[in-house]
Design an enzyme around this catalytic site. Sequence first.
Site, mmCIF file in Angstrom:
data_model
loop_
_atom_site.group_PDB
_atom_site.id
_atom_site.type_symbol
_atom_site.label_atom_id
_atom_site.label_comp_id
_atom_site.label_asym_id
_atom_site.label_seq_id
_atom_site.Cartn_x
_atom_site.Cartn_y
_atom_site.Cartn_z
ATOM 1 N N TYR A 33 71.048 31.608 21.626
ATOM 2 C CA TYR A 33 70.202 31.809 22.795
ATOM 3 C C TYR A 33 68.747 31.969 22.387
ATOM 4 C CZ TYR A 33 69.703 36.882 21.990
ATOM 5 O OH TYR A 33 69.378 38.107 21.467
ATOM 6 N N ARG A 52 63.022 27.581 16.653
ATOM 7 C CA ARG A 52 64.094 28.487 16.202
ATOM 8 C C ARG A 52 65.439 28.084 16.802
ATOM 9 N NH1 ARG A 52 63.420 34.796 17.109
ATOM 10 N NH2 ARG A 52 63.678 34.132 19.249
ATOM 11 N N ARG A 101 91.869 26.966 24.160
ATOM 12 C CA ARG A 101 91.363 27.938 23.193
ATOM 13 C C ARG A 101 91.919 27.610 21.815
ATOM 14 N NH1 ARG A 101 92.886 32.793 20.695
ATOM 15 N NH2 ARG A 101 91.130 34.197 20.322
ATOM 16 N N LYS A 150 70.346 33.193 15.893
ATOM 17 C CA LYS A 150 70.248 33.986 17.132
ATOM 18 C C LYS A 150 71.478 33.738 18.008
ATOM 19 C CE LYS A 150 66.727 35.265 20.584
ATOM 20 N NZ LYS A 150 66.815 36.715 20.458
ATOM 21 N N GLU A 182 66.253 46.116 11.213
ATOM 22 C CA GLU A 182 65.419 45.817 12.393
ATOM 23 C C GLU A 182 65.925 46.672 13.541
ATOM 24 O OE1 GLU A 182 66.098 41.674 13.521
ATOM 25 O OE2 GLU A 182 68.178 41.846 12.861
ATOM 26 N N LEU A 206 66.640 38.862 12.227
ATOM 27 C CA LEU A 206 66.208 37.718 13.019
ATOM 28 C C LEU A 206 64.744 37.426 12.706
ATOM 29 C CD1 LEU A 206 67.182 35.748 15.260
ATOM 30 C CD2 LEU A 206 65.847 37.151 16.825
HETATM 31 N N1 PLP Z 1 65.580 41.142 16.097
HETATM 32 C C1 PLP Z 1 66.616 41.057 16.926
HETATM 33 C C2 PLP Z 1 67.947 41.548 16.463
HETATM 34 C C3 PLP Z 1 66.464 40.517 18.216
HETATM 35 O O1 PLP Z 1 67.521 40.442 19.038
HETATM 36 C C4 PLP Z 1 65.180 40.087 18.629
HETATM 37 C C5 PLP Z 1 64.976 39.516 19.965
HETATM 38 O O2 PLP Z 1 65.882 39.356 20.736
HETATM 39 C C6 PLP Z 1 64.117 40.217 17.734
HETATM 40 C C7 PLP Z 1 64.345 40.735 16.464
HETATM 41 C C8 PLP Z 1 62.723 39.784 18.115
HETATM 42 O O3 PLP Z 1 62.604 38.381 18.114
HETATM 43 P P1 PLP Z 1 61.575 37.648 19.051
HETATM 44 O O4 PLP Z 1 60.223 38.174 18.680
HETATM 45 O O5 PLP Z 1 61.732 36.220 18.698
HETATM 46 O O6 PLP Z 1 61.943 37.979 20.458
#
Ligand code: PLP
Length: 286
Positions: A33, A52, A101, A150, A182, A206
């Site tokens: 997503y 991305r 499935r 993501k 994070e 991420l």
């Molecule tokens: N880290 C995680 C785990 C996230 O889910 C997100 C955003 O959803 C981010 C960092 C920040 O990423 P972005 O700046 O691309 O929204």
Amino acid sequence: MTRTVYVNGEYLPETEAKVSIFDRGFLFADAVYEVTSVLDGKLIDFEGHAVRLKRSLDELEMAEPCTKDELLDIHRKLVELNGIEEGLVYLQVSRGSDGDRDFVFPSADTMPSLVLFTQNKPGLADSPAAKMGAKIISIEDIRWGRRDIKTVQLLYPSMGKMMAKKAGCDDAWLIEDGYVTEGTSNNAYYVKDGKIVTRPLSTDILHGITRKAVLRMAAEAQMEVEERLFTIDEAKEADEAFTTSASAFVMPVVEIDGVTLGDGTPGPIAKRLREIYLDESRKAAI
Ligand code: PLP
């Protein structure tokens, strides 16, 4: 008001939009997503999100549902149809389904499923939460090892937010092997003696679109940035801290595990970076 959403080539009222119960996004979280913010009716850093998305799809050997230009058209059309001035566009691509499935991926010619919808968020930029600053807790990071992709596997981040709420806080930072990875849905930073510290990019976090923009803007503003591993104890001793994400931009952090940072109000560097980010992003929005 009923939203108009996009599902596999069609713009429909949200109540009429449907995806198969065999969709692998639904059954296996086999989906990726993106969330792109909208300010002044325009998309913030669409290009970054599109790049991305392609990377996430490639890493999972998932087909692209359409071209980047088509994606841009869909984003813009949804923003227009739903009259979004400030808000978000959510996009999800799943591996689709071949009607049953099975752990084994369906054949490569199975059509991926593409869904987009808007979320109207008036006041997103001028957020009271950003003026207050966030209180966070730290929790163990027990997510899978490819956090650079993501995916929609967001149960643990959701649980983390609930743990924070139960503790009377706003969010959680995740700790692995003694170091902060994070936030549940954002990248994490602290500031000590004017220096911004954040974890370097790897498969552990991420690769935030906002992170990339904010680090560039910080460098342009002659701020010192160090990308290295850091512990939660270092962050607790910081002058200030903040997070970045596409939906909350730069969010000051004023408390970590009950320890107040500075005077308990958003710090000057976080406030300045939020201003610069919003200002520059608005100018570059499309
Ligand atoms: N880290 C995680 C785990 C996230 O889910 C997100 C955003 O959803 C981010 C960092 C920040 O990423 P972005 O700046 O691309 O929204």
